[in-house]
Design a protein around this motif. Structure first.
Motif, PDB file in Angstrom:
ATOM      1  N   SER A   1       9.381  29.534   0.242  1.00 39.97           N
ATOM      2  CA  SER A   1       8.741  28.327  -0.004  1.00 39.97           C
ATOM      3  C   SER A   1       9.629  27.254   0.434  1.00 39.97           C
ATOM      4  N   VAL A   2       9.000  26.301   0.959  1.00 41.91           N
ATOM      5  CA  VAL A   2       9.541  24.985   1.491  1.00 41.91           C
ATOM      6  C   VAL A   2       9.054  23.780   0.811  1.00 41.91           C
ATOM      7  N   PRO A   3       9.550  22.802   0.197  1.00 41.97           N
ATOM      8  CA  PRO A   3       9.045  21.752  -0.419  1.00 41.97           C
ATOM      9  C   PRO A   3       8.267  20.434   0.503  1.00 41.97           C
ATOM     10  N   HIS A   4       7.615  19.803  -0.130  1.00 36.85           N
ATOM     11  CA  HIS A   4       6.983  18.759   0.550  1.00 36.85           C
ATOM     12  C   HIS A   4       7.903  17.631   0.872  1.00 36.85           C
ATOM     13  N   LEU A   5       8.011  17.192   2.161  1.00 35.79           N
ATOM     14  CA  LEU A   5       8.973  16.036   2.335  1.00 35.79           C
ATOM     15  C   LEU A   5       8.341  14.798   2.315  1.00 35.79           C
ATOM     16  N   ALA A   6       9.040  13.820   1.980  1.00 35.76           N
ATOM     17  CA  ALA A   6       8.522  12.508   1.736  1.00 35.76           C
ATOM     18  C   ALA A   6       9.584  11.568   2.204  1.00 35.76           C
ATOM     19  N   TYR A   7       9.086  10.382   2.613  1.00 33.82           N
ATOM     20  CA  TYR A   7      10.027   9.486   3.001  1.00 33.82           C
ATOM     21  C   TYR A   7      10.938   9.174   1.822  1.00 33.82           C
ATOM     22  N   GLY A   8      12.225   8.777   2.340  1.00 32.68           N
ATOM     23  CA  GLY A   8      13.201   8.386   1.307  1.00 32.68           C
ATOM     24  C   GLY A   8      13.805   9.679   0.772  1.00 32.68           C
ATOM     25  N   ASP A   9      13.529  10.697   1.150  1.00 31.60           N
ATOM     26  CA  ASP A   9      14.092  11.940   0.626  1.00 31.60           C
ATOM     27  C   ASP A   9      15.434  11.970   1.207  1.00 31.60           C
ATOM     28  N   GLY A  10      16.535  12.304   0.547  1.00 32.05           N
ATOM     29  CA  GLY A  10      17.779  12.719   1.123  1.00 32.05           C
ATOM     30  C   GLY A  10      18.105  14.124   0.937  1.00 32.05           C
ATOM     31  N   LEU A  11      19.131  14.461   1.624  1.00 31.98           N
ATOM     32  CA  LEU A  11      19.532  16.047   1.713  1.00 31.98           C
ATOM     33  C   LEU A  11      19.400  16.549   0.091  1.00 31.98           C
ATOM     34  N   HIS A  12      20.080  16.052  -0.770  1.00 29.70           N
ATOM     35  CA  HIS A  12      19.865  16.531  -2.270  1.00 29.70           C
ATOM     36  C   HIS A  12      18.500  16.451  -2.829  1.00 29.70           C
ATOM     37  N   ASP A  13      17.785  15.229  -2.406  1.00 31.20           N
ATOM     38  CA  ASP A  13      16.451  15.262  -3.019  1.00 31.20           C
ATOM     39  C   ASP A  13      15.670  16.500  -2.570  1.00 31.20           C
TER      40      ASP A  13
ATOM     41  N   ILE B   1      33.081  22.447   6.086  1.00 28.26           N
ATOM     42  CA  ILE B   1      34.375  21.670   5.973  1.00 28.26           C
ATOM     43  C   ILE B   1      33.843  20.318   5.758  1.00 28.26           C
ATOM     44  N   PRO B   2      34.484  19.459   5.042  1.00 33.77           N
ATOM     45  CA  PRO B   2      34.095  18.379   4.627  1.00 33.77           C
ATOM     46  C   PRO B   2      33.766  17.311   5.836  1.00 33.77           C
ATOM     47  N   GLN B   3      34.451  17.590   6.916  1.00 27.66           N
ATOM     48  CA  GLN B   3      34.015  17.026   8.254  1.00 27.66           C
ATOM     49  C   GLN B   3      32.928  16.847   8.699  1.00 27.66           C
ATOM     50  N   HIS B   4      32.047  18.065   8.203  1.00 29.13           N
ATOM     51  CA  HIS B   4      30.632  18.173   8.654  1.00 29.13           C
ATOM     52  C   HIS B   4      29.783  17.091   8.299  1.00 29.13           C
ATOM     53  N   LEU B   5      30.113  16.251   7.058  1.00 33.07           N
ATOM     54  CA  LEU B   5      29.642  15.426   6.343  1.00 33.07           C
ATOM     55  C   LEU B   5      29.454  14.017   7.302  1.00 33.07           C
ATOM     56  N   ARG B   6      30.140  13.959   8.234  1.00 33.42           N
ATOM     57  CA  ARG B   6      30.284  12.900   9.161  1.00 33.42           C
ATOM     58  C   ARG B   6      28.911  12.829   9.857  1.00 33.42           C
ATOM     59  N   PHE B   7      28.353  14.024  10.168  1.00 29.77           N
ATOM     60  CA  PHE B   7      26.990  13.882  10.793  1.00 29.77           C
ATOM     61  C   PHE B   7      26.045  13.432  10.248  1.00 29.77           C
ATOM     62  N   VAL B   8      25.859  13.890   8.839  1.00 30.01           N
ATOM     63  CA  VAL B   8      24.782  13.406   8.173  1.00 30.01           C
ATOM     64  C   VAL B   8      24.794  11.972   7.561  1.00 30.01           C
ATOM     65  N   TYR B   9      25.989  11.676   7.151  1.00 35.38           N
ATOM     66  CA  TYR B   9      26.255  10.294   6.693  1.00 35.38           C
ATOM     67  C   TYR B   9      26.612   9.045   7.557  1.00 35.38           C
ATOM     68  N   ASN B  10      27.411   9.402   8.493  1.00 32.95           N
ATOM     69  CA  ASN B  10      28.042   8.430   9.372  1.00 32.95           C
ATOM     70  C   ASN B  10      27.177   8.074  10.536  1.00 32.95           C
ATOM     71  N   VAL B  11      26.506   9.506  11.068  1.00 33.31           N
ATOM     72  CA  VAL B  11      25.664   9.327  12.172  1.00 33.31           C
ATOM     73  C   VAL B  11      24.087   9.184  11.793  1.00 33.31           C
TER      74      VAL B  11
END
Length: 268
Positions: A174-186, A229-239
């Motif tokens: 299953s995959v959830p319905h994606l909605a505007y405003g959804d972040g990764l954790h949502d 590794i934590p440096q992967h987060l740069r792509f999601v949050y800084n880019v």
């Protein structure tokens, strides 16, 4: 139908327990007490990575509290054996499980089960995996679809329990319905809620003897803990500033839908 659950102790795990418990079919519950939910950033990180690390896990905590509010404990009285990582596969646990009566076993959020514990499970024994197998097996598998800019591949797989990690025949995805405003954790939280809803429908409407088991095709990818590794987060949050879903819905990212196996979809 009588069901044995083996789950972790975080609200996301207990949400699934509480949803299935509404059916009145849960006869026993093995609960593994899991690690602290808010890890500390490693000391070697640069400031940008420390900031992202703290943001990432604080956002995860906030999202889980919001989506799974009221699921800090199991709401129904169920015979429960509380275990740790060390005692999960102990002889005491195996003895306790053998004493229970159940037709279906479902695990979610526990460490890998030993062959000895698997041997006392029924023919219908499933695992809920946070990730679409075979492409996202192993660890951190609801993060990697975002890193790959495929948020629509962030989903869940219910598969047969085996001694090989996330490799059993697939019961349902299953995959959830994606909605505007959804972040990764949502999206990760909504994926858990969707698979719980789907499991309720499957258990209510499909006799175990009619459950289709679909072999996993191809080797896919087994993501191990050290891949992240934590440096992967740069792509999601800084880019992307965690707006990958919005950009996907706006058509700014290429769309390729995953080939979902569903136990709810009837073949023509």
């Amino acid at each position: 139908m009588k069901v044995l659950l083996l789950t972790g102790s975080h609200p996301r795990h207990l949400y699934v327990v509480n949803q299935l418990a509404k059916l009145g079919i849960i006869t026993a519950h093995v609960k593994e007490v899991r690690e602290e939910f808010m890890p500390q950033p490693p000391g070697y990180l640069e400031d940008i990575d420390r900031t992202n690390f703290i943001r990432h896990f604080a956002d995860r905590d906030e999202a889980e509290r919001r989506h799974f509010a009221g699921n800090e404990e199991v709401k129904t009285e169920i015979p429960t054996l509380q275990v740790t990582h060390v005692t999960l596969n102990s002889s005491e646990t195996i003895k306790w499980v053998k004493e229970q009566t159940f037709d279906l076993a479902i695990s979610y959020g526990v460490h890998m089960l030993s062959k000895e514990l698997l041997d006392v499970m029924p023919a219908h024994s499933w695992n809920i995996h946070g990730g679409l197998s075979p492409w996202y097996k192993g660890n951190t598998t609801l993060f990697w679809p975002f890193f790959m800019l495929r948020p629509n591949w962030a989903g869940m797989t219910v598969h047969r329990l085996t001694s090989r990690l996330d490799a059993g025949e697939i019961v349902h995805q299953s995959v959830p319905h994606l909605a505007y405003g959804d972040g990764l954790h949502d999206v990760a939280c909504k994926a858990v809620m969707q698979v719980a809803e789907d499991l309720v429908q499957i258990i209510q409407n499909t006799p175990l003897r009619e459950i289709p088991y679909v072999p996993q095709k191809g080797n896919g990818k087994l993501w191990i803990g050290t891949d992240w590794i934590p440096q992967h987060l740069r792509f999601v949050y800084n880019v992307y500033n965690n707006d990958i879903v919005d950009q996907f819905l706006d058509g700014k990212l290429p769309r390729m839908d995953p080939p979902i196996i569903s136990a709810l979809r009837k073949e023509e």
